[in-house]
Design an enzyme around this catalytic site. Structure first.
Site, mmCIF file in Angstrom:
data_model
loop_
_atom_site.group_PDB
_atom_site.id
_atom_site.type_symbol
_atom_site.label_atom_id
_atom_site.label_comp_id
_atom_site.label_asym_id
_atom_site.label_seq_id
_atom_site.Cartn_x
_atom_site.Cartn_y
_atom_site.Cartn_z
ATOM 1 C CG HIS A 64 4.497 4.838 0.959
ATOM 2 N ND1 HIS A 64 4.432 3.411 1.384
ATOM 3 C CD2 HIS A 64 3.775 5.655 1.743
ATOM 4 C CE1 HIS A 64 2.955 2.962 1.914
ATOM 5 N NE2 HIS A 64 2.282 4.578 2.023
ATOM 6 C CD GLU B 262 -5.428 6.490 0.425
ATOM 7 O OE1 GLU B 262 -5.117 5.270 1.013
ATOM 8 O OE2 GLU B 262 -5.081 7.435 -0.171
ATOM 9 C CG HIS C 95 -1.596 2.382 3.645
ATOM 10 N ND1 HIS C 95 -0.524 1.850 4.151
ATOM 11 C CD2 HIS C 95 -1.730 3.310 2.982
ATOM 12 C CE1 HIS C 95 0.373 2.852 4.002
ATOM 13 N NE2 HIS C 95 -0.072 3.315 2.602
HETATM 14 ZN ZN LIG Z 1 0.674 5.169 2.205
#
Ligand SMILES: [Zn+2]
Length: 343
Positions: free
Chosen positions: A20, A200, A197
Site C-alpha cells: 500500500h 486473512e 484482500h
Molecule cells: Zn494489504
C-alpha cells in the site's frame, strides 16, 4: 541446481505485488510532509521516532494520521519516487502498489492528478534504475459499496497506461460480498487485473466466496486457504496467485512468528505463491527483507526465491511484453549466478 552464494540472498531478484503506497512512507518522511503542511502528527511516533502502535486499532489510527500528511500531487510524487528508488537499490525489478483514490479525494486532489503524480514518479525511477512500476487502483471495503463502485468507475473512465489493476482492501468482514460484485465487473470490463484482500482475518468460506464471486486472478493474503484442502484444490484449478505477506500476518497476530507461518505449506501444496511486504514502513520490513527473513526461517534456496519472483512476474498486472522482459532479466540472473546483472 546452481550453488547458493551469499550474493543470491543479499541481492536476489525480487518482484512485489502487494504493497500500500501510503504505508511505504518512512517516519522521517512523514514528519517532513507534516511540517510542510503545518499539521501535527506527533502522536503517531514513539520516543525513538518510529510509528507508535501496539494493537490493530492503534495501527489504523496512526495510518490515518500519517496518511493525512500526504495531500498534494507533489507529496505523492515524492513518496512514490522514494519507494521505487529504495526498492531498486535492494534488487527489486518490478513492483505494483495499491493506490486509494478515496484518500487523495479527501484532500481535494483529483483522480487524474493523483495517478499522474504516481505514474510520473514510477517513470522517473524506471529511467534511472530499471525498476518497473504499475498501479492497482484500490477501494476500501468498509467504506461501502457506493465507494467501491465509484472507484471502479474512476479507473474505467480515465484509463492510464500505468493503471493496470483494480483491488479491494479493508475489512473483509464488512458488508455482503455479492454487493461488491458490480465494482469488480466494471473493472474487469475495463480490462484491469483483479485482486481482493481475503483469507486473512476470515477463513476459507470467506476466501471461497471472494474468489468465485469476484472472479479475481489474485488474492491478497489468502493464507487461510491452508485450513481447507478442497479450497486449495479449487484455487489451483483456477490458477490463482496468492499475495502472501508473512510479516504483516505476524504483526497483526495471525501467526506467532515467521517460523510458524504457513508459507512453506502453501508452496508445498503447489499453489502459486508470491512474497510481499504489505505495509513496509509500519512493520519495518520491505519486500527484500521479507525474502531474507523467509529464506532464513524456512530454509528457502536461492532457486526457491527466484521461483517466488517468477510467480509474481507471471501474475503481474502488466502487459505481455513487459512480463517477457522481466522474465529475461530473471533468466539472466539465473545464468549469471553470482554476478548481479542489474544496475
Ligand atoms: Zn494489504
Amino acid at each position: 541446481m546452481a550453488e547458493q552464494t551469499k550474493d543470491d540472498f543479499e541481492n536476489p531478484s525480487i518482484a512485489e505485488l502487494h504493497c500500500h503506497l501510503e504505508a511505504t512512507v518512512e517516519p522521517a518522511d512523514a514528519r517532513r510532509l507534516a511540517a510542510r503542511h503545518k499539521i501535527d502528527i506527533s502522536g503517531a511516533f514513539d520516543e525513538n521516532g518510529a510509528y507508535k502502535w501496539r494493537s490493530f486499532e492503534e495501527f489504523l489510527a496512526v495510518y490515518d494520521a500519517v496518511s493525512a500528511a500526504i495531500r498534494t500531487p507533489q507529496d505523492y510524487y515524492e513518496i512514490t519516487y522514494e519507494h521505487y528508488r529504495r526498492l531498486a537499490a535492494k534488487g527489486v525489478i518490478y513492483a505494483e502498489v495499491f493506490v486509494s483514490p478515496a484518500h487523495a479525494l479527501r484532500f481535494g486532489m483529483s483522480y487524474g492528478a493523483l495517478i499522474d503524480a504516481v505514474a510520473d514518479a514510477m517513470g522517473k525511477a524506471e529511467a534511472q534504475t530499471g525498476i518497473v512500476g504499475r498501479i492497482i487502483v484500490t477501494c476500501v471495503r468498509h467504506f461501502g459499496v457506493e465507494h467501491a463502485l465509484e472507484v471502479a468507475k474512476m479507473a474505467r473512465d480515465a484509463p492510464h497506461a500505468f493503471v493496470t489493476g483494480f483491488g479491494m482492501a479493508g475489512d473483509e468482514a464488512f458488508g455482503d460480498a455479492p454487493d461488491y460484485k458490480p465494482a469488480f465487473d466494471i473493472a474487469r470490463e475495463a480490462g484491469l487485473g483483479l485482486t481482493v484482500h481475503a483469507g486473512e482475518i476470515l477463513g476459507p468460506e470467506s476466501l471461497r466466496q471472494a474468489i468465485f464471486l469476484f472472479d479475481v486472478s489474485r488474492v491478497g493474503h489468502g493464507v487461510r486457504a491452508v485450513e481447507d484442502e478442497s479450497l486449495i484444490a479449487e484455487m489451483k484449478d483456477r490458477g490463482l496467485t496468492l499475495e502472501v505477506c508473512p510479516t504483516s500476518n505476524v504483526a497483526i497476530g495471525l501467526y506467532p512468528s515467521i517460523k510458524s507461518h504457513p508459507l512453506p505449506a502453501l508452496m508445498k501444496a503447489g499453489l502459486k505463491v508470491t512474497l510481499n511486504s504489505d505495509d513496509p514502513a509500519y512493520f519495518g520490513v520491505d519486500v527484500a527483507d521479507e525474502y531474507a527473513l523467509n529464506a532464513a526461517a524456512h530454509g528457502l534456496t536461492a532457486q526457491d526465491l527466484l521461483a517466488l519472483t517468477q510467480a509474481a512476474v507471471d501474475a503481474a498486472f502488466c502487459d505481455r511484453e513487459t512480463k517477457a522482459k522481466l522474465t529475461t532479466r530473471l533468466q539472466a540472473r539465473q545464468v549469471m549466478g553470482k554476478t548481479d546483472p542489474y544496475p
